[in-house]
Design a protein around this motif. Structure first.
Motif, PDB file in Angstrom:
ATOM      1  N   LEU A 151       0.639  -1.387  -0.072  1.00  0.00           N
ATOM      2  CA  LEU A 151       0.764  -0.104   0.144  1.00  0.00           C
ATOM      3  C   LEU A 151       1.280   1.437   0.362  1.00  0.00           C
ATOM      4  CD1 LEU A 151      -3.182  -0.851   2.174  1.00  0.00           C
ATOM      5  CD2 LEU A 151      -2.536  -0.583   0.190  1.00  0.00           C
ATOM      6  N   ARG A 152       1.622   1.478   0.249  1.00  0.00           N
ATOM      7  CA  ARG A 152       2.926   2.428   0.564  1.00  0.00           C
ATOM      8  C   ARG A 152       3.209   2.809  -1.148  1.00  0.00           C
ATOM      9  NH1 ARG A 152       5.920  -0.476   5.280  1.00  0.00           N
ATOM     10  NH2 ARG A 152       4.666   0.533   6.752  1.00  0.00           N
ATOM     11  N   LYS A 153       3.185   1.794  -1.584  1.00  0.00           N
ATOM     12  CA  LYS A 153       3.038   2.610  -3.087  1.00  0.00           C
ATOM     13  C   LYS A 153       2.307   3.403  -3.535  1.00  0.00           C
ATOM     14  CE  LYS A 153       5.064  -2.167  -4.342  1.00  0.00           C
ATOM     15  NZ  LYS A 153       4.808  -3.481  -4.785  1.00  0.00           N
ATOM     16  N   TYR A 154       1.840   3.392  -3.303  1.00  0.00           N
ATOM     17  CA  TYR A 154       0.423   3.999  -3.707  1.00  0.00           C
ATOM     18  C   TYR A 154      -0.248   5.307  -2.781  1.00  0.00           C
ATOM     19  CZ  TYR A 154      -0.990   0.088  -5.851  1.00  0.00           C
ATOM     20  OH  TYR A 154      -0.901  -1.236  -6.781  1.00  0.00           O
ATOM     21  N   SER A 202      -0.338   8.355  -5.034  1.00  0.00           N
ATOM     22  CA  SER A 202      -1.850   8.561  -5.855  1.00  0.00           C
ATOM     23  C   SER A 202      -3.148   7.675  -5.067  1.00  0.00           C
ATOM     24  CB  SER A 202      -1.831   7.639  -7.417  1.00  0.00           C
ATOM     25  OG  SER A 202      -1.597   6.335  -6.940  1.00  0.00           O
ATOM     26  N   GLY A 203      -3.116   6.975  -4.461  1.00  0.00           N
ATOM     27  CA  GLY A 203      -4.202   6.389  -3.163  1.00  0.00           C
ATOM     28  C   GLY A 203      -4.753   4.761  -4.382  1.00  0.00           C
ATOM     29  N   LEU A 204      -5.206   3.813  -3.770  1.00  0.00           N
ATOM     30  CA  LEU A 204      -5.818   2.869  -4.838  1.00  0.00           C
ATOM     31  C   LEU A 204      -7.249   3.414  -4.584  1.00  0.00           C
ATOM     32  CD1 LEU A 204      -4.446  -0.314  -5.044  1.00  0.00           C
ATOM     33  CD2 LEU A 204      -4.804  -0.503  -2.905  1.00  0.00           C
ATOM     34  N   THR A 240     -11.855   3.653  -2.061  1.00  0.00           N
ATOM     35  CA  THR A 240     -10.466   4.445  -2.273  1.00  0.00           C
ATOM     36  C   THR A 240      -9.578   3.856  -0.913  1.00  0.00           C
ATOM     37  OG1 THR A 240     -10.536   6.473  -2.114  1.00  0.00           O
ATOM     38  CG2 THR A 240     -11.013   5.766  -4.269  1.00  0.00           C
ATOM     39  N   ILE A 241      -8.063   3.424  -1.234  1.00  0.00           N
ATOM     40  CA  ILE A 241      -8.037   3.802   0.307  1.00  0.00           C
ATOM     41  C   ILE A 241      -6.781   4.395   0.006  1.00  0.00           C
ATOM     42  CG2 ILE A 241      -5.931   2.561   1.763  1.00  0.00           C
ATOM     43  CD1 ILE A 241      -7.269  -0.477   0.568  1.00  0.00           C
ATOM     44  N   THR A 242      -6.794   5.242   0.928  1.00  0.00           N
ATOM     45  CA  THR A 242      -5.916   6.551   0.753  1.00  0.00           C
ATOM     46  C   THR A 242      -4.693   6.564   1.850  1.00  0.00           C
ATOM     47  OG1 THR A 242      -7.543   8.146   0.452  1.00  0.00           O
ATOM     48  CG2 THR A 242      -5.617   9.056   0.739  1.00  0.00           C
TER      49      THR A 242
END
Length: 187
Positions: free
Chosen positions: A8-11, A14-16, A46-48
């Motif tokens: 998740l840290r890759k996003y 931009s968020g996922l 979404t996940i921010t």
């Protein structure tokens, strides 16, 4: 719909975004025995990721089949719920300050964020206490059986008022005697 925190840290920039159809019938039935059936759950969200943690925003839509509160007949109950939850690690929680947004804060136990568990929990939280069929909602007839019946609160109070004002004819003379003694006491 389970992601490792490292993934998740890759996003973070931009968020996922995600959109899934989940078959959770078995898990829902295991957690709540009153659920008779559940349609596929549509989850869009979404996940921010930020310094406060992992902000999960999603909308879930499904149809649950639940027993009627009165007759136990199966009732289809549509569910459309918007959910916002803030997940934090133990380290983030230890560093939490008053500046943290006031969302529902959930502590992550491991190194994964499991959206399915959140979806199941929120479905169970939104099951109402009273489920009625269309006929039960529109009709005034309440269930009854041999030597019993369900009555509304208004009917109950009317019955109580009627019994309070009605005097047993066998005790009418006693009532008159009590009235006479209270008049004598007042004089």
């Amino acid at each position: 719909m389970r992601w490792s925190l490292q993934e998740l840290r890759k996003y973070q920039e931009s968020g996922l975004s995600f959109e899934e159809q989940l078959d959770l019938t078995q898990q829902l039935k295991e957690r709540d025995k009153q659920i008779l059936d559940a349609k596929s759950v549509e989850v869009v969200g979404t996940i921010t990721i930020d310094s406060y943690g992992y902000l999960l925003n999603y909308r879930l839509k499904t149809v649950l089949t639940l027993p009627s509160s009165r007759s136990l007949e199966p009732v289809d109950f549509p569910l459309d719920v918007a959910v916002t939850e803030q997940f934090v690690t133990k380290e983030q929680f230890a560093q939490a300050s008053e500046a943290m947004p006031e969302y529902e804060i959930l502590l992550l136990e491991g190194q994964t964020l499991d959206v399915v568990e959140s979806v199941i929990d929120n479905i169970l939280l939104h099951i109402p206490l009273q489920v009625l069929t269309k006929a039960e909602k529109s009709g005034q007839a309440l269930p009854k059986g041999q030597d019993w019946e369900v009555i509304s609160e208004e009917e109950y109070h009317q019955q109580q008022d009627a019994t309070a004002t009605t005097i047993d004819p066998r005790l009418a003379k006693l009532s008159q005697l009590l009235e006479e003694t209270s008049e004598e006491d007042n004089q």
